[in-house]
Design a protein around this motif. Structure first.
Motif, mmCIF file in Angstrom:
data_model
loop_
_atom_site.group_PDB
_atom_site.id
_atom_site.type_symbol
_atom_site.label_atom_id
_atom_site.label_comp_id
_atom_site.label_asym_id
_atom_site.label_seq_id
_atom_site.Cartn_x
_atom_site.Cartn_y
_atom_site.Cartn_z
ATOM 1 N N LEU A 14 -19.932 40.005 27.840
ATOM 2 C CA LEU A 14 -20.423 39.095 28.869
ATOM 3 C C LEU A 14 -19.632 37.800 28.724
ATOM 4 C CD1 LEU A 14 -24.261 39.580 28.352
ATOM 5 C CD2 LEU A 14 -22.902 40.550 30.196
ATOM 6 N N ALA A 15 -19.251 37.196 29.829
ATOM 7 C CA ALA A 15 -18.523 35.926 29.769
ATOM 8 C C ALA A 15 -18.959 35.055 30.934
ATOM 9 C CB ALA A 15 -17.017 36.158 29.814
ATOM 10 N N VAL A 16 -19.265 33.817 30.636
ATOM 11 C CA VAL A 16 -19.758 32.884 31.641
ATOM 12 C C VAL A 16 -18.987 31.575 31.518
ATOM 13 C CG1 VAL A 16 -21.771 31.675 32.569
ATOM 14 C CG2 VAL A 16 -22.062 33.907 31.489
ATOM 15 N N PHE A 62 -28.473 31.762 29.499
ATOM 16 C CA PHE A 62 -28.263 32.408 30.803
ATOM 17 C C PHE A 62 -27.641 33.788 30.628
ATOM 18 C CE2 PHE A 62 -25.221 33.321 34.247
ATOM 19 C CZ PHE A 62 -26.107 33.435 35.317
ATOM 20 N N ALA A 63 -26.618 33.892 29.781
ATOM 21 C CA ALA A 63 -25.932 35.166 29.575
ATOM 22 C C ALA A 63 -26.853 36.211 28.954
ATOM 23 C CB ALA A 63 -24.701 34.955 28.678
ATOM 24 N N TRP A 64 -27.796 35.755 28.114
ATOM 25 C CA TRP A 64 -28.690 36.692 27.426
ATOM 26 C C TRP A 64 -29.554 37.483 28.405
ATOM 27 C CZ3 TRP A 64 -28.161 37.829 22.436
ATOM 28 C CH2 TRP A 64 -29.168 38.589 21.821
ATOM 29 N N GLN A 65 -29.763 36.942 29.588
ATOM 30 C CA GLN A 65 -30.563 37.649 30.597
ATOM 31 C C GLN A 65 -29.939 38.993 30.971
ATOM 32 O OE1 GLN A 65 -31.951 35.088 33.972
ATOM 33 N NE2 GLN A 65 -30.584 33.585 33.022
ATOM 34 N N PHE A 66 -28.627 39.106 30.786
ATOM 35 C CA PHE A 66 -27.918 40.307 31.217
ATOM 36 C C PHE A 66 -27.669 41.277 30.070
ATOM 37 C CE2 PHE A 66 -26.820 36.720 33.918
ATOM 38 C CZ PHE A 66 -27.186 37.215 35.162
ATOM 39 N N THR A 67 -28.232 40.994 28.898
ATOM 40 C CA THR A 67 -28.169 41.941 27.788
ATOM 41 C C THR A 67 -29.434 42.806 27.811
ATOM 42 O OG1 THR A 67 -29.341 40.573 26.170
ATOM 43 C CG2 THR A 67 -26.971 40.171 26.457
ATOM 44 N N SER A 68 -29.528 43.694 26.832
ATOM 45 C CA SER A 68 -30.718 44.532 26.726
ATOM 46 C C SER A 68 -31.922 43.730 26.243
ATOM 47 C CB SER A 68 -30.450 45.676 25.741
ATOM 48 O OG SER A 68 -30.199 45.144 24.452
ATOM 49 N N LYS A 69 -31.656 42.473 25.786
ATOM 50 C CA LYS A 69 -32.691 41.578 25.264
ATOM 51 C C LYS A 69 -33.322 42.102 23.977
ATOM 52 C CE LYS A 69 -33.769 39.638 29.804
ATOM 53 N NZ LYS A 69 -34.807 39.282 30.784
ATOM 54 N N LEU A 94 -14.894 29.034 28.680
ATOM 55 C CA LEU A 94 -15.472 30.354 28.907
ATOM 56 C C LEU A 94 -16.213 30.772 27.648
ATOM 57 C CD1 LEU A 94 -15.312 32.318 31.360
ATOM 58 C CD2 LEU A 94 -13.659 33.628 30.040
ATOM 59 N N LEU A 95 -17.516 30.984 27.758
ATOM 60 C CA LEU A 95 -18.308 31.455 26.625
ATOM 61 C C LEU A 95 -18.424 32.973 26.702
ATOM 62 C CD1 LEU A 95 -21.432 29.954 25.041
ATOM 63 C CD2 LEU A 95 -21.522 32.343 25.748
ATOM 64 N N SER A 96 -18.042 33.636 25.622
ATOM 65 C CA SER A 96 -18.123 35.098 25.579
ATOM 66 C C SER A 96 -19.201 35.534 24.594
ATOM 67 C CB SER A 96 -16.776 35.712 25.176
ATOM 68 O OG SER A 96 -16.374 35.256 23.900
ATOM 69 N N LEU A 97 -19.868 36.618 24.924
ATOM 70 C CA LEU A 97 -20.919 37.207 24.098
ATOM 71 C C LEU A 97 -20.634 38.709 24.058
ATOM 72 C CD1 LEU A 97 -23.527 36.127 22.688
ATOM 73 C CD2 LEU A 97 -24.786 36.847 24.720
ATOM 74 N N VAL A 98 -20.335 39.230 22.863
ATOM 75 C CA VAL A 98 -19.853 40.604 22.733
ATOM 76 C C VAL A 98 -20.716 41.378 21.749
ATOM 77 C CG1 VAL A 98 -17.847 42.056 22.246
ATOM 78 C CG2 VAL A 98 -17.516 39.735 23.104
ATOM 79 N N ASP A 99 -21.147 42.569 22.139
ATOM 80 C CA ASP A 99 -21.872 43.449 21.231
ATOM 81 C C ASP A 99 -20.864 44.046 20.248
ATOM 82 O OD1 ASP A 99 -22.941 46.086 20.228
ATOM 83 O OD2 ASP A 99 -24.687 45.439 21.367
ATOM 84 N N GLY A 100 -21.063 43.802 18.951
ATOM 85 C CA GLY A 100 -20.114 44.250 17.943
ATOM 86 C C GLY A 100 -19.977 45.754 17.857
ATOM 87 N N ASN A 101 -20.989 46.485 18.253
ATOM 88 C CA ASN A 101 -20.960 47.947 18.179
ATOM 89 C C ASN A 101 -20.336 48.565 19.425
ATOM 90 O OD1 ASN A 101 -22.601 50.665 18.917
ATOM 91 N ND2 ASN A 101 -22.319 50.541 16.715
ATOM 92 N N PHE A 134 -24.585 40.672 18.124
ATOM 93 C CA PHE A 134 -23.618 40.055 19.030
ATOM 94 C C PHE A 134 -22.738 39.042 18.300
ATOM 95 C CE2 PHE A 134 -26.692 41.736 21.957
ATOM 96 C CZ PHE A 134 -25.960 42.063 23.079
ATOM 97 N N GLU A 135 -21.532 38.867 18.841
ATOM 98 C CA GLU A 135 -20.591 37.857 18.360
ATOM 99 C C GLU A 135 -20.242 36.956 19.538
ATOM 100 O OE1 GLU A 135 -18.624 41.156 15.316
ATOM 101 O OE2 GLU A 135 -17.372 40.199 16.847
ATOM 102 N N SER A 136 -20.002 35.674 19.256
ATOM 103 C CA SER A 136 -19.791 34.738 20.361
ATOM 104 C C SER A 136 -18.712 33.705 20.026
ATOM 105 C CB SER A 136 -21.099 34.022 20.707
ATOM 106 O OG SER A 136 -20.965 33.246 21.878
ATOM 107 N N ASP A 137 -18.047 33.246 21.068
ATOM 108 C CA ASP A 137 -17.011 32.227 20.904
ATOM 109 C C ASP A 137 -16.794 31.541 22.247
ATOM 110 O OD1 ASP A 137 -15.112 30.674 19.709
ATOM 111 O OD2 ASP A 137 -13.551 32.205 19.672
ATOM 112 N N ILE A 138 -16.010 30.467 22.222
ATOM 113 C CA ILE A 138 -15.683 29.742 23.449
ATOM 114 C C ILE A 138 -14.170 29.664 23.583
ATOM 115 C CG2 ILE A 138 -15.662 27.441 24.516
ATOM 116 C CD1 ILE A 138 -18.523 27.109 23.707
ATOM 117 N N ALA A 139 -13.655 30.112 24.724
ATOM 118 C CA ALA A 139 -12.230 30.000 25.028
ATOM 119 C C ALA A 139 -12.029 28.723 25.839
ATOM 120 C CB ALA A 139 -11.762 31.215 25.835
ATOM 121 N N VAL A 140 -11.169 27.860 25.339
ATOM 122 C CA VAL A 140 -10.968 26.549 25.964
ATOM 123 C C VAL A 140 -9.891 26.631 27.027
ATOM 124 C CG1 VAL A 140 -10.398 24.129 25.530
ATOM 125 C CG2 VAL A 140 -11.646 25.444 23.822
ATOM 126 N N GLY A 141 -10.144 25.978 28.149
ATOM 127 C CA GLY A 141 -9.169 25.937 29.231
ATOM 128 C C GLY A 141 -8.279 24.717 29.152
#
Length: 256
Positions: free
Chosen positions: A145-147, A163-170, A133-140, A119-126
């Motif tokens: 996911l964005a929260v 919290f976001a990790w709960q919605f991945t395959s873990k 907004l924190l994004s979590l993206v599977d590179g493949n 996964f790759e992650s970053d924060i988009a500032v408002g």
């Protein structure tokens, strides 16, 4: 019907309705739409170059008078670049990293994005640097996911990532975030996720998080820079992420 010289196309009302629905409601690009139609051997076949040229000629727009007053009324405004030509700019070398992880040597599979779970992650500032907004993206897969989190501080980023990790395959193999201070509590996250390794990208190296950077651009289509994220409901964000994950992807041979 092709018209020589101007290179514009006129589509029958049924095709116009079809294109408008996927661009305006589904947030698909003309290339995604065209390639998906070919993949499915659909009855309707439209080249993406033809769609772009026709958009610029306002063929899909019924109220030309409204467009002359505001370009936001045009269907082309729903494209990711709002109908503008791409302008490439250099890296902003004046922005220094706040936090850098010494170990940036990711495994080959993570760099190559050839396997699931990296996964790759970053924060988009408002607006005003408050809600983010924190994004979590599977590179493949490009699965996103964005929260929303109240502020871009380390504690909030840590809790939101868990919290976001709960919605991945873990079954995550690694996480590669930006080197901002928001991720300085990465060790807490790693410990809570059975020691999932973190690999921080080098400063000014967005290509090391290429899938995430591309996804951030798509998120900005929905939440432009300067937007006040505090005013956006979580359900609204969830709806956009759902549509984003339905878009065809080149890395998946135009599948969703």
């Amino acid at each position: 019907k092709k018209m020589k010289g101007s290179e514009t196309y006129s589509f029958d009302p049924e095709k116009q309705k079809y294109v408008r629905r996927f661009i305006q409601e589904g947030h698909w690009s003309p290339e995604q739409l065209s390639n998906r139609l070919k993949l499915e051997s659909a009855e309707v076949q439209i080249g993406y170059a033809a769609i772009y040229r026709t958009l610029k000629a306002w063929v899909f727009d019924w109220n030309k008078r409204a467009i002359s007053r505001s370009k936001k009324q045009a269907l082309a405004y729903h494209l990711r670049r709002k109908g503008k030509n791409e302008v490439r700019s250099g890296i902003n070398a004046g922005k220094a990293p706040i936090f850098v992880m010494p170990d940036t040597d990711r495994p080959f599979a993570a760099n190559d994005r050839s396997e699931l779970g990296d996964f790759e992650s970053d924060i988009a500032v408002g607006k005003r640097g408050e809600a983010c907004l924190l994004s979590l993206v599977d590179g493949n897969l490009g699965l996103t996911l964005a929260v929303k989190l109240p502020r871009g501080i380390a504690q909030a980023a840590r809790d939101t990532m868990l919290f976001a990790w709960q919605f991945t395959s873990k079954h995550g193999e690694s996480i590669t975030p930006d080197c901002g201070a928001e991720f300085s509590l990465y060790q807490d996250v790693s410990n809570a996720l059975s020691n999932v390794p973190f690999y921080f990208a080098d400063p000014h190296s967005p290509r090391q998080r290429g899938t995430n950077e591309n996804t951030n651009g798509l998120l900005r289509e929905f939440l432009p820079k300067g937007s006040d994220f505090a005013l956006v409901l979580p359900d609204t964000i969830d709806r956009f992420i759902f549509l984003l994950n339905l878009c065809p992807r080149k890395c998946l041979a135009c599948r969703s």
